[in-house]
Write an enzyme that holds these catalytic residues in place. Structure first.
Site, short mmCIF file in Angstrom:
data_model
loop_
_atom_site.label_atom_id
_atom_site.label_comp_id
_atom_site.label_asym_id
_atom_site.label_seq_id
_atom_site.Cartn_x
_atom_site.Cartn_y
_atom_site.Cartn_z
CG ASP A 29 -2.01 -1.08 1.11
OD1 ASP A 29 -1.97 -1.90 0.18
OD2 ASP A 29 -2.90 -1.13 2.00
CE LYS B 218 -3.99 -4.38 0.93
NZ LYS B 218 -4.69 -3.36 1.71
CB CYS C 192 -2.13 -2.91 5.12
SG CYS C 192 -3.88 -2.47 4.92
C1 VGL Z 1 -4.83 0.67 5.70
C2 VGL Z 1 -6.42 1.54 7.10
C3 VGL Z 1 -7.38 1.42 6.12
C4 VGL Z 1 -3.39 0.26 5.50
C5 VGL Z 1 -5.77 0.53 4.71
O1 VGL Z 1 -2.93 0.22 4.33
O2 VGL Z 1 -2.71 -0.02 6.50
N1 VGL Z 1 -5.16 1.15 6.89
N2 VGL Z 1 -7.03 0.90 4.92
#
Ligand code: VGL
Ligand code: ZN
Length: 198
Positions: free
Chosen positions: A14, A96, A141
């Site tokens: 991410d 995702k 994540c």
């Molecule tokens: C994430 C919160 C919501 C992350 C993704 O990538 O850690 N955290 N969506």
């Protein structure tokens, strides 16, 4: 650290605009993971290893937006990878969290813990033994991805200088690191890993 580069995958979690400074769910210093991840991706690919990257990829009114500010809406600039991230050696991209009612912190399974993203099959078919993980966010994540990775039986390494956390609730980053370490997940700096890759 015992790794065979040809059987190693770098998993970039991410590293997207919305998790970097100026983004909708900005993680403090989130963009500082880019340089060490680029160095690892390049070094590993030269040794026959592979790289994968995940993208949080939500519909416009995703269920997780009750808990988090709207972020990483599919197709928006916020959902794009950070512009500095080198994707040249990334051969697998996993999106995702695209189902309306289901969130997905882990790169392997959505938050119902059984809907697979496909990453496990993908890397088993390529004989990967070791997964090196970095990215955002340490306490969500990265944590969920590393825990699933270890549980699935992969030698799991987290790059200590290539992760940054949300830090909510307070102490969540420290707790995440403790949880990972106590589950057999190893922590090394990008330099330590680069030295081993030679
Ligand atoms: C994430 C919160 C919501 C992350 C993704 O990538 O850690 N955290 N969506
Ligand atoms: Zn999300």
């Amino acid at each position: 650290m015992n790794i065979n580069p040809a059987k190693t995958l770098l998993l970039i979690v991410d590293v997207q605009n919305d998790f970097c400074p100026g983004g909708a769910l900005a993680v403090n210093e989130g963009d500082s993971v880019v340089a060490p991840l680029n160095a690892l991706s390049s070094a590993l690919s030269q040794k026959g290893g592979r790289a994968a990257a995940t993208q949080d990829w939500h519909p416009a009114e995703h269920s997780s937006f009750s808990q988090w500010p709207p972020h990483c809406v599919k197709g928006t600039k916020g959902a794009d990878f950070h512009p500095g991230l080198d994707l040249n050696n990334v051969s697998i991209i996993i999106r995702k969290g695209f189902r309306q009612e289901l969130d997905s912190y882990s790169a392997f399974f959505e938050n119902d813990s059984c809907t697979a993203t496909g990453l496990e099959g993908c890397i088993k078919q390529t004989n990967i033994e070791t997964v090196i993980i970095g990215g955002l966010a340490t306490d969500y994540c990265v944590l969920y991805s590393a825990m699933d990775c270890r549980r699935l039986g992969f030698n799991t390494i987290v790059v200590s200088d290539a992760i940054r956390g949300v830090g909510q609730p307070e102490g969540s980053v420290e707790k995440a690191i403790e949880t990972m370490k106590s589950n057999g997940i190893q922590f090394y700096t990008s330099q330590e890993i680069l030295d081993v890759l030679g």
